[in-house]
Design an enzyme around this catalytic site. Structure first.
Site, short mmCIF file in Angstrom:
data_model
loop_
_atom_site.label_atom_id
_atom_site.label_comp_id
_atom_site.label_asym_id
_atom_site.label_seq_id
_atom_site.Cartn_x
_atom_site.Cartn_y
_atom_site.Cartn_z
N ASN A 121 2.35 1.42 4.36
CA ASN A 121 2.65 0.12 5.02
C ASN A 121 2.33 0.17 6.52
O ASN A 121 3.02 -0.44 7.33
CB ASN A 121 4.10 -0.31 4.77
CG ASN A 121 4.42 -1.76 5.15
OD1 ASN A 121 5.56 -2.07 5.51
ND2 ASN A 121 3.46 -2.64 5.11
N CYS A 161 0.87 -1.19 0.00
CA CYS A 161 0.00 0.00 0.00
C CYS A 161 0.90 1.24 0.00
O CYS A 161 2.06 1.16 -0.41
CB CYS A 161 -0.97 -0.03 1.17
SG CYS A 161 -0.20 0.00 2.81
N ASP A 190 -8.38 3.82 1.21
CA ASP A 190 -7.40 4.18 2.23
C ASP A 190 -8.14 4.60 3.50
O ASP A 190 -8.86 5.60 3.49
CB ASP A 190 -6.55 5.33 1.68
CG ASP A 190 -5.44 5.72 2.63
OD1 ASP A 190 -5.46 5.29 3.79
OD2 ASP A 190 -4.55 6.48 2.19
N CYS A 214 -1.43 0.72 7.38
CA CYS A 214 -2.87 0.43 7.52
C CYS A 214 -3.31 -0.82 6.74
O CYS A 214 -3.59 -1.86 7.33
CB CYS A 214 -3.71 1.62 7.08
SG CYS A 214 -3.46 3.10 8.08
N ARG A 215 -3.36 -0.70 5.41
CA ARG A 215 -3.92 -1.78 4.60
C ARG A 215 -3.00 -2.98 4.43
O ARG A 215 -3.41 -4.12 4.68
CB ARG A 215 -4.33 -1.23 3.21
CG ARG A 215 -5.48 -0.26 3.28
CD ARG A 215 -5.63 0.53 1.99
NE ARG A 215 -4.52 1.45 1.80
CZ ARG A 215 -4.34 2.24 0.75
NH1 ARG A 215 -5.20 2.20 -0.25
NH2 ARG A 215 -3.31 3.07 0.68
N SER A 216 -1.76 -2.74 3.98
CA SER A 216 -0.91 -3.89 3.67
C SER A 216 -0.48 -4.71 4.89
O SER A 216 -0.36 -5.94 4.78
CB SER A 216 0.31 -3.49 2.81
OG SER A 216 1.10 -2.53 3.45
P1 4NP Z 1 -1.79 2.78 4.13
O1 4NP Z 1 -2.47 4.09 4.72
O2 4NP Z 1 -1.22 3.16 2.77
O3 4NP Z 1 -2.91 1.81 4.03
O4 4NP Z 1 -0.71 2.37 5.10
C1 4NP Z 1 -1.82 5.32 4.82
C2 4NP Z 1 -0.93 5.55 5.85
C3 4NP Z 1 -0.33 6.78 5.98
C4 4NP Z 1 -0.61 7.78 5.09
C5 4NP Z 1 -1.49 7.56 4.06
C6 4NP Z 1 -2.08 6.33 3.92
N1 4NP Z 1 -0.02 9.05 5.24
O5 4NP Z 1 -0.34 9.96 4.46
O6 4NP Z 1 0.83 9.24 6.14
#
Ligand code: 4NP
Length: 144
Positions: free
Chosen positions: A6, A3, A117, A8-10
């Site tokens: 790294n 993602c 997201d 939340c989703r992955s």
């Molecule tokens: P992820 O979510 O891609 O599922 O880990 C996010 C985590 C952090 C951010 C964006 C999306 N950020 O902008 O810091």
């Protein structure tokens, strides 16, 4: 499982997928296309929803996807269209490019749908992501 951050989703996808396969035969890992959160634990909301379903994410630490991952992995699942394009831009040849897939195509083939997201939303976003990833990982596990 890849993602953006790294966190939340992955990490959820990694934990869910690992829980459905034999560790002796299948290695599952996750990474982000961005470097913002390198070395951090998964987001507490991902940790909590995983825990609710008996999956422990506590040993995971965020890392950035690298070109070397193309050699290390047979299949690279992107969570969304941005991640997909960013990973693909690092592929050196067609063999590497063919490894990159959109994970929700495991539920709805060829639709190229993105896992939303959940970072800026509420906790129900994480439950929603869990359910999507659980269904996708069930389908992957059945096949491999
Ligand atoms: P992820 O979510 O891609 O599922 O880990 C996010 C985590 C952090 C951010 C964006 C999306 N950020 O902008 O810091």
């Amino acid at each position: 499982m890849v993602c953006l951050g790294n966190i939340c989703r992955s990490p959820l996808a990694e934990g869910i997928m690992q829980s459905k396969v034999d560790k002796e035969h299948v290695f599952v890992d996750s990474a982000g296309t961005a470097a913002y959160h390198i070395g951090k634990l998964p987001d507490h909301r991902s940790i909590d929803v995983a825990k609710k379903y008996g999956i422990d994410l506590i040993n995971q630490r965020a890392r950035k996807f690298t070109e070397k991952d193309f050699a290390k992995f047979d299949i690279i699942y992107a969570m969304d269209e941005h991640n997909y394009q960013n990973i693909l831009s690092l592929a050196k040849n067609k063999i590497e490019a063919k490894k990159v897939k959109m994970i929700l195509n495991e539920i709805t083939p060829q639709q190229n749908l993105s896992v939303p997201d959940p970072y800026y939303g509420g906790d129900d976003g994480f439950e929603n992501v869990y359910q999507m990833l659980n269904e996708a990982c069930d389908n992957i596990a059945k096949r491999i």
